[in-house]
Design an enzyme around this catalytic site. Sequence first.
Site, PDB file in Angstrom:
ATOM      1  N   SER A  39     108.478 -15.295  15.299  1.00 20.60           N
ATOM      2  CA  SER A  39     107.259 -15.241  14.490  1.00 20.60           C
ATOM      3  C   SER A  39     106.853 -13.803  14.180  1.00 20.60           C
ATOM      4  O   SER A  39     107.259 -12.862  14.858  1.00 20.60           O
ATOM      5  CB  SER A  39     106.124 -15.925  15.234  1.00 20.60           C
ATOM      6  OG  SER A  39     105.706 -15.094  16.303  1.00 20.60           O
TER       7      SER A  39
ATOM      8  N   LYS B  68     117.247 -13.455  26.441  1.00 24.06           N
ATOM      9  CA  LYS B  68     116.160 -14.369  26.798  1.00 24.06           C
ATOM     10  C   LYS B  68     116.061 -15.420  25.692  1.00 24.06           C
ATOM     11  O   LYS B  68     115.602 -15.146  24.593  1.00 24.06           O
ATOM     12  CB  LYS B  68     114.816 -13.650  26.924  1.00 24.06           C
ATOM     13  CG  LYS B  68     113.770 -14.576  27.534  1.00 24.06           C
ATOM     14  CD  LYS B  68     112.338 -14.151  27.281  1.00 24.06           C
ATOM     15  CE  LYS B  68     111.704 -14.824  26.084  1.00 24.06           C
ATOM     16  NZ  LYS B  68     111.650 -16.295  26.124  1.00 24.06           N
TER      17      LYS B  68
ATOM     18  N   CYS C 184     113.389 -20.420   9.079  1.00 24.27           N
ATOM     19  CA  CYS C 184     112.704 -19.331   8.395  1.00 24.27           C
ATOM     20  C   CYS C 184     113.242 -19.213   6.983  1.00 24.27           C
ATOM     21  O   CYS C 184     112.618 -18.602   6.124  1.00 24.27           O
ATOM     22  CB  CYS C 184     112.903 -18.012   9.122  1.00 24.27           C
ATOM     23  SG  CYS C 184     112.661 -18.185  10.869  1.00 24.27           S
TER      24      CYS C 184
ATOM     25  N   ALA D 111     115.276 -14.740  21.536  1.00 31.49           N
ATOM     26  CA  ALA D 111     115.607 -15.724  20.495  1.00 31.49           C
ATOM     27  C   ALA D 111     114.504 -16.772  20.355  1.00 31.49           C
ATOM     28  O   ALA D 111     113.779 -17.051  21.302  1.00 31.49           O
ATOM     29  CB  ALA D 111     116.939 -16.390  20.823  1.00 31.49           C
TER      30      ALA D 111
ATOM     31  N   GLU E 234     112.078 -20.505  25.700  1.00 30.38           N
ATOM     32  CA  GLU E 234     111.887 -21.325  26.903  1.00 30.38           C
ATOM     33  C   GLU E 234     111.856 -22.810  26.554  1.00 30.38           C
ATOM     34  O   GLU E 234     111.929 -23.655  27.426  1.00 30.38           O
ATOM     35  CB  GLU E 234     110.609 -20.904  27.638  1.00 30.38           C
ATOM     36  CG  GLU E 234     109.298 -21.191  26.926  1.00 30.38           C
ATOM     37  CD  GLU E 234     108.935 -20.140  25.864  1.00 30.38           C
ATOM     38  OE1 GLU E 234     109.783 -19.270  25.557  1.00 30.38           O
ATOM     39  OE2 GLU E 234     107.797 -20.203  25.342  1.00 30.38           O
ATOM     40  N   ARG E 235     111.780 -23.137  25.252  1.00 35.27           N
ATOM     41  CA  ARG E 235     111.790 -24.548  24.872  1.00 35.27           C
ATOM     42  C   ARG E 235     113.206 -25.100  24.752  1.00 35.27           C
ATOM     43  O   ARG E 235     113.418 -26.300  24.860  1.00 35.27           O
ATOM     44  CB  ARG E 235     111.118 -24.729  23.511  1.00 35.27           C
ATOM     45  CG  ARG E 235     109.664 -24.410  23.494  1.00 35.27           C
ATOM     46  CD  ARG E 235     109.161 -24.575  22.061  1.00 35.27           C
ATOM     47  NE  ARG E 235     107.828 -24.057  21.897  1.00 35.27           N
ATOM     48  CZ  ARG E 235     106.734 -24.692  22.284  1.00 35.27           C
ATOM     49  NH1 ARG E 235     106.834 -25.869  22.863  1.00 35.27           N
ATOM     50  NH2 ARG E 235     105.560 -24.156  22.107  1.00 35.27           N
TER      51      ARG E 235
ATOM     52  N   GLU F  48     102.859 -19.104   6.623  1.00 39.31           N
ATOM     53  CA  GLU F  48     104.113 -19.813   6.798  1.00 39.31           C
ATOM     54  C   GLU F  48     103.797 -21.120   7.520  1.00 39.31           C
ATOM     55  O   GLU F  48     103.206 -21.110   8.600  1.00 39.31           O
ATOM     56  CB  GLU F  48     105.075 -18.954   7.640  1.00 39.31           C
ATOM     57  CG  GLU F  48     106.435 -19.589   7.801  1.00 39.31           C
ATOM     58  CD  GLU F  48     107.403 -18.729   8.628  1.00 39.31           C
ATOM     59  OE1 GLU F  48     106.950 -17.914   9.436  1.00 39.31           O
ATOM     60  OE2 GLU F  48     108.621 -18.910   8.445  1.00 39.31           O
TER      61      GLU F  48
ATOM     62  N   PHE G 179     112.989 -20.776  18.953  1.00 41.93           N
ATOM     63  CA  PHE G 179     113.357 -22.157  19.269  1.00 41.93           C
ATOM     64  C   PHE G 179     114.123 -22.861  18.160  1.00 41.93           C
ATOM     65  O   PHE G 179     114.710 -23.898  18.382  1.00 41.93           O
ATOM     66  CB  PHE G 179     112.089 -22.972  19.601  1.00 41.93           C
ATOM     67  CG  PHE G 179     111.288 -23.347  18.386  1.00 41.93           C
ATOM     68  CD1 PHE G 179     111.628 -24.480  17.642  1.00 41.93           C
ATOM     69  CD2 PHE G 179     110.215 -22.580  17.961  1.00 41.93           C
ATOM     70  CE1 PHE G 179     110.908 -24.827  16.510  1.00 41.93           C
ATOM     71  CE2 PHE G 179     109.492 -22.918  16.829  1.00 41.93           C
ATOM     72  CZ  PHE G 179     109.839 -24.034  16.102  1.00 41.93           C
TER      73      PHE G 179
HETATM   74  C1  LIG Z   1     114.305 -15.397   7.763  1.00 37.55           C
HETATM   75  O1  LIG Z   1     114.995 -16.566   8.077  1.00 37.55           O
HETATM   76  C2  LIG Z   1     115.882 -16.518   9.140  1.00 37.55           C
HETATM   77  C3  LIG Z   1     116.730 -17.749   9.218  1.00 37.55           C
HETATM   78  O2  LIG Z   1     115.985 -18.879   9.444  1.00 37.55           O
HETATM   79  C4  LIG Z   1     115.104 -16.231  10.362  1.00 37.55           C
HETATM   80  O3  LIG Z   1     115.933 -16.245  11.485  1.00 37.55           O
HETATM   81  C5  LIG Z   1     114.388 -14.915  10.207  1.00 37.55           C
HETATM   82  O4  LIG Z   1     113.567 -14.684  11.288  1.00 37.55           O
HETATM   83  C6  LIG Z   1     113.579 -14.841   8.926  1.00 37.55           C
HETATM   84  N1  LIG Z   1     113.147 -13.487   8.647  1.00 37.55           N
HETATM   85  C7  LIG Z   1     113.986 -12.484   8.268  1.00 37.55           C
HETATM   86  C8  LIG Z   1     113.429 -11.176   7.948  1.00 37.55           C
HETATM   87  O5  LIG Z   1     115.134 -12.579   8.192  1.00 37.55           O
END
Ligand SMILES: *[C@@H]1O[C@H](CO)[C@@H](O)[C@H](O)[C@H]1NC(C)=O
Length: 534
Positions: free
Chosen positions: A261, A208, A316, A182, A211-212, A416, A184
């Site tokens: 990432s 896992k 994201c 997972a 770690e932050r 990004e 952060f």
């Molecule tokens: C899109 O955004 C989500 C939610 O923030 C994120 O967890 C994910 O890694 C991003 N990428 C995809 C393909 O969903």
Amino acid sequence: LLAALAALLLPTRPVSLPSLVQAGPITHWPAFCPPQPTTKLFIDGKFVESKTTEWIDIHNPATNEVVARVPKATPSEMEAAVASCKKAFWNWSETSVLSRQQIFLRYQQLIKDNLKEISKLITFEQGKTLADAEGDVFRGLQVVEHACSVTSLILGETMPSITKDMDTYTYRLPLGVCAGIAPFNFPAMIPLWMFPMAMVCGNTFLMKPSERVPGALMFLAKLFQDAGAPDGTLNIIHGQHEAVNFICDHPDIRAISFVGSNQAGEYIYERGSRNGKRVQANMGAKNHGVVMPDANKENTLNQLVGAAFGAAGQRCMALSTAILVGEAQKWLPELVERAKNLRVNAGDQPGADLGPLISPQAKERVCHLIETGVKEGASLLLDGRNIKVKGYENGNFVGPTILANVKPNMTCYKEEIFGPVLVVLEADTLDDAIKMVNNNPYGNGTAIFTTNGATARKYSHLVDVGQVGVNVPIPVPLPMFSFTGSRASFRGDTNFYGKQGVQFYTQLKTIISQWKEEDATVTKPAVVMPTMGN
Ligand SMILES: *[C@@H]1O[C@H](CO)[C@@H](O)[C@H](O)[C@H]1NC(C)=O
Ligand SMILES: *[C@@H]1O[C@H](CO)[C@@H](O)[C@H](O)[C@H]1NC(C)=O
Ligand SMILES: *[C@@H]1O[C@H](CO)[C@@H](O)[C@H](O)[C@H]1NC(C)=O
């Protein structure tokens, strides 16, 4: 109803959850997670101190003070965690689906009861505002609630009488030991996307966390144990690259769920797949909001600002890119005004709209990307780089930042940013905007703002992105649907949660059986390949 649904999507404004949270004082910080000096491992039902010599500091992003340490688990501790998952698997997979469902029914209640406390822990380690931290737990909780409907999700299929006295049916069975890695930015939600669906299907799970921000998951693990999860069904290790490689390589791990990432996701997908595992990897994004001149201006500008700068842009699904179409380009000054009004402060301070970034390195990277925009010819209409937050002078704060006149070949558009930075592009027509979005490699989410149904329909139909919002800035689906990022935002073929989540964590067994009407009458042995025709 739409407004109510939209409110359930990732909040751009604080969600209030009074009915879900039992009032009462914060009782205690659990003894196994920050701010205690050391974060424990969770192995075979016990919170144990690591014997490692290598520790990673955890910082409060608002002050940069070291608040705790997290171990890099040793190889033998990681082995012990997988062995525990493996040992627990048979019993757990043979536990009736109704018993597993009962555990998750208790679990969702315990999460509700402790939602405020988990949220405090998230703000403390991750920096996001308390309201946003509550949203983080709440969106994960919804997946746990959905896991409780396993009894209808896990049904197989049946075809009776494919030929005389012969039936075919399928079971959906767990895979074995599954693992999750997972990021952060959502310390509660993303782990809860992973282990509950996997485990309610009968798998055991190795997590896992980042770690932050390990605290929220440790708390969630304790609650899961309190809900009745047997020892060894969930194990937690901590660490960095060695732990990731360990998970990708271990022969007893059958599937890996990853969010984070692009670089890490591509790596884990390749390495895990090469070792014969199922891998689903949700990765980076560049989400575009297309603003049509016929949109409801008031609403649209508020939504844009909330979705671009909320959680300091560390989602994201942040709407980090706006495309203003035609006359909507005139709205830019007002957009800047609204962004200026957001309050930047430590996440636990009242009225904070956005908190700090996760680390000084993250801040440096964001500031660098803003600088590339300026150098490459974008107009910096709002600059949050030099913001000072009173009482938190050492925090990793960046204020809302807007770069306009951005062109697709600029670095700030191609990468990004993952910070509170909105890049603004212009397009003459809807078709130009669609072309722009489809040319960007990422396909996580997008939104269109318009009052014209035909425009919305055309956009949703032609845009090549996994999740589309129509007047909804952050289109993260509820768990009865799946999270459907696409193109460079996703690796794998079945998505997180929803029906696809169940498919990811189960395999089919097909049974073809013949019970002859003549009953136990012995017949001649059949020596030819059965054709199953009449
Ligand atoms: C899109 O955004 C989500 C939610 O923030 C994120 O967890 C994910 O890694 C991003 N990428 C995809 C393909 O969903
Ligand atoms: C499996 O369950 C049985 C019956 O509850 C118990 O006796 C046994 O110890 C369990 N085995 C493991 C490995 O947990
Ligand atoms: C982007 O393209 C334009 C026009 O082709 C060019 O003038 C400019 O230098 C390019 N910028 C970057 C950063 O590549």
